[in-house]
Motif scaffolding. Structure first.
Motif, mmCIF file in Angstrom:
data_model
loop_
_atom_site.group_PDB
_atom_site.id
_atom_site.type_symbol
_atom_site.label_atom_id
_atom_site.label_comp_id
_atom_site.label_asym_id
_atom_site.label_seq_id
_atom_site.Cartn_x
_atom_site.Cartn_y
_atom_site.Cartn_z
ATOM 1 N N THR A 41 -5.936 1.344 -6.176
ATOM 2 C CA THR A 41 -6.030 2.196 -6.101
ATOM 3 C C THR A 41 -7.963 2.328 -5.581
ATOM 4 O O THR A 41 -8.580 1.727 -6.493
ATOM 5 N N SER B 183 -11.041 4.434 -3.761
ATOM 6 C CA SER B 183 -11.585 5.217 -4.152
ATOM 7 C C SER B 183 -13.059 5.928 -3.758
ATOM 8 O O SER B 183 -13.881 5.166 -4.466
ATOM 9 N N GLN C 179 -6.328 0.389 8.394
ATOM 10 C CA GLN C 179 -6.547 0.977 6.743
ATOM 11 C C GLN C 179 -7.806 0.739 6.615
ATOM 12 O O GLN C 179 -9.251 0.652 6.237
ATOM 13 N N THR D 38 -1.158 7.303 -2.757
ATOM 14 C CA THR D 38 -2.484 7.749 -3.900
ATOM 15 C C THR D 38 -1.873 7.964 -5.195
ATOM 16 O O THR D 38 -0.993 9.574 -5.732
ATOM 17 N N VAL E 9 0.716 -0.682 -0.191
ATOM 18 C CA VAL E 9 0.000 -0.153 0.219
ATOM 19 C C VAL E 9 0.775 1.286 0.153
ATOM 20 O O VAL E 9 2.190 1.701 0.648
ATOM 21 N N LYS F 111 -10.222 2.418 8.449
ATOM 22 C CA LYS F 111 -10.671 3.890 8.175
ATOM 23 C C LYS F 111 -11.699 3.787 6.827
ATOM 24 O O LYS F 111 -12.674 4.465 6.834
ATOM 25 N N PHE F 112 -11.584 2.923 6.155
ATOM 26 C CA PHE F 112 -12.555 2.553 4.904
ATOM 27 C C PHE F 112 -13.549 2.054 5.655
ATOM 28 O O PHE F 112 -15.417 3.073 4.784
ATOM 29 N N PHE G 19 -6.953 -5.155 2.670
ATOM 30 C CA PHE G 19 -5.954 -4.451 2.995
ATOM 31 C C PHE G 19 -5.109 -4.591 4.255
ATOM 32 O O PHE G 19 -4.726 -5.904 4.107
ATOM 33 N N THR H 5 -9.526 8.054 -0.228
ATOM 34 C CA THR H 5 -8.812 6.626 -1.327
ATOM 35 C C THR H 5 -7.459 6.637 -0.969
ATOM 36 O O THR H 5 -6.544 6.596 0.742
ATOM 37 N N THR H 6 -7.443 5.093 -1.245
ATOM 38 C CA THR H 6 -6.202 3.937 -0.369
ATOM 39 C C THR H 6 -6.614 2.961 -1.379
ATOM 40 O O THR H 6 -6.753 3.355 -2.761
ATOM 41 N N ARG H 7 -5.937 1.961 -0.549
ATOM 42 C CA ARG H 7 -4.794 0.903 -1.786
ATOM 43 C C ARG H 7 -5.075 0.063 -0.973
ATOM 44 O O ARG H 7 -5.022 -0.510 0.110
#
Length: 411
Positions: free
Chosen positions: A101, A103, A163, A13, A10, A166-167, A158, A76-78
């Motif tokens: 990515t 988003s 992470q 972005t 990860v 947060k998502f 993740f 945005t995350t991965r």
């Protein structure tokens, strides 16, 4: 399924990808399942023999379009992206080969939220968030949600639990915002309906008062537009009810699949416990063999000491033989020393007896050495056979581990 063991890389972005996803629907017609174009999204990306961009052409078209700022990324995350198998509705299929990515986008014009993810030229997630959706954490690093419009279930893996948290928090926040937007839209529809009824009544009174004038025509057209909007809102309500029923059925299927996967995990845990016990037993056996090897080493040291003692005895025997030869020469040269010769004879006999005793000792030592060598060879044969059995067991454990890894990957 052990999806928590999946490793993701990860990183930050990519700005170009965020802009491309945000503006990717300007010139593309939606497909029935995902709302994105299907094969048209993978059209030729070469212009004059050169690659223009790593994203899809319709995403680049949005970047240059007049409505480029309609959708804005808000988070945005991965993560690794998965989709449920449409045939079995149980197994996960990877939608991306590596972390991509993912988003959240907000559409200012439509007042809606979407989750979008693009892998190269392929759109792998295009999910519009509705108040009925639910994001579920199935493990420390994996979460999923069902999209009734796309008729599928998306899963995200993740690299850390933080992470994922947060998502999930952002998903709940966007879901509440979508619910508020839906309530506001419903209020506007009801307000418009009330206004249409009032306008209809006023229009009737005006017709009774005056049958002529441009205001009556304008009120009729507005009344017709409001009636159409009311009809569309009723149709949308029915559509939302159908989507809710589909989502409930999807949740029931997912619950069944989760229960089956939990049973499978318990079975694999039991098998792992059995293998661990077997491994402990083999380790104890190896410790015993190492102790036996140490005993063999001690026997070797004892044999070395015996060899040294034999050499010392042989040297002493040679000295005695030399002395005996000297005595015999003296007896031949000096006949006058007969008495001494008798004494020497007695000494010789004693030496011969000692020699016989030494030879007996040598023979016994040789016998002991032979017995020690035989035991050593026997121990080597047993050790070799046990090592062969141990290698077979270790190979079985490696095969079983690869089976576990393959099953985890397939799941």
């Amino acid at each position: 399924m052990r999806l928590s063991s999946i490793r993701q890389d990860v990183s930050g972005t990519t700005p170009g990808l965020r802009v491309g996803v945000a503006r990717g629907r300007a010139n593309a017609g939606p497909s029935p399942r995902t709302g994105w174009p299907g094969r048209k999204a993978a059209t030729a990306r070469r212009r004059g023999g050169r690659r223009t961009h790593c994203c899809a052409p319709h995403l680049l078209a949005r970047c240059r379009g007049p409505g480029a700022t309609r959708e804005q990324p808000i988070f945005t995350t991965r993560a690794h992206v998965f989709q449920i198998d449409p045939n079995t509705k149980k197994n996960w299929m990877p939608a991306s080969k590596q972390a991509v990515t993912v988003s959240y986008f907000y559409d200012v014009t439509r007042n809606s939220y979407r989750i979008i993810s693009v892998d190269g030229a392929k759109v792998i997630i295009n999910s519009t968030i509705t108040p009925n959706m639910t994001f579920t954490k199935t493990s420390q690093k994996f979460g999923q949600w069902a999209d009734s419009r796309a008729n599928t279930v998306f899963g995200l893996g993740f690299s850390s639990e933080q992470q994922l948290t947060k998502f999930a928090e952002k998903f709940q926040e966007v879901k509440e915002a979508a619910k508020i937007a839906k309530d506001k839209t419903q209020e506007k529809i009801e307000t418009s309906s009330d206004h249409s009824q009032a306008s209809s009544v006023n229009g009737t009174d005006d017709e009774k008062a005056s049958h002529t004038g441009p205001a009556n025509t304008h009120l009729k057209s507005e009344n017709d537009k409001l009636k159409i909007a009311l009809t569309q809102s009723a149709a949308n309500v029915k559509k939302w009810e159908i989507e809710l029923q589909t989502l409930r059925e999807s949740n029931a299927r997912l619950t069944t699949a989760l229960q089956e996967s939990s049973a499978s995990v318990e079975q694999w845990k039991r098998q792992f416990s059995i293998c661990r016990d077997e491994n402990d037993r083999l380790r104890n056996k190896i410790d015993e063999l190492e102790e036996q090897c140490s005993e063999i080493n001690r026997e070797k040291e004892k044999n070395t000491q015996l060899k040294r003692r034999i050499e010392e005895l042989e040297a002493e025997l040679r000295e005695k033989e030399t002395e005996l030869k000297d005595l015999r020469k003296q007896s031949e040269i000096i006949p006058q020393l007969m008495s001494e010769c008798e004494y020497v004879s007695e000494k010789l006999e004693a030496a011969e007896r000692d020699n016989q005793n030494l030879e007996d000792k040598v023979r016994s030592l040789k016998t002991d050495i032979e017995e020690s060598k035989y035991r050593q060879r026997h121990l080597k044969v047993e050790l070799k056979s046990f090592l062969e059995v141990l290698d077979g067991k270790i190979d079985d454990l490696h095969d079983f581990r690869r089976g576990l890894s393959k099953l985890g990957t397939d799941n």
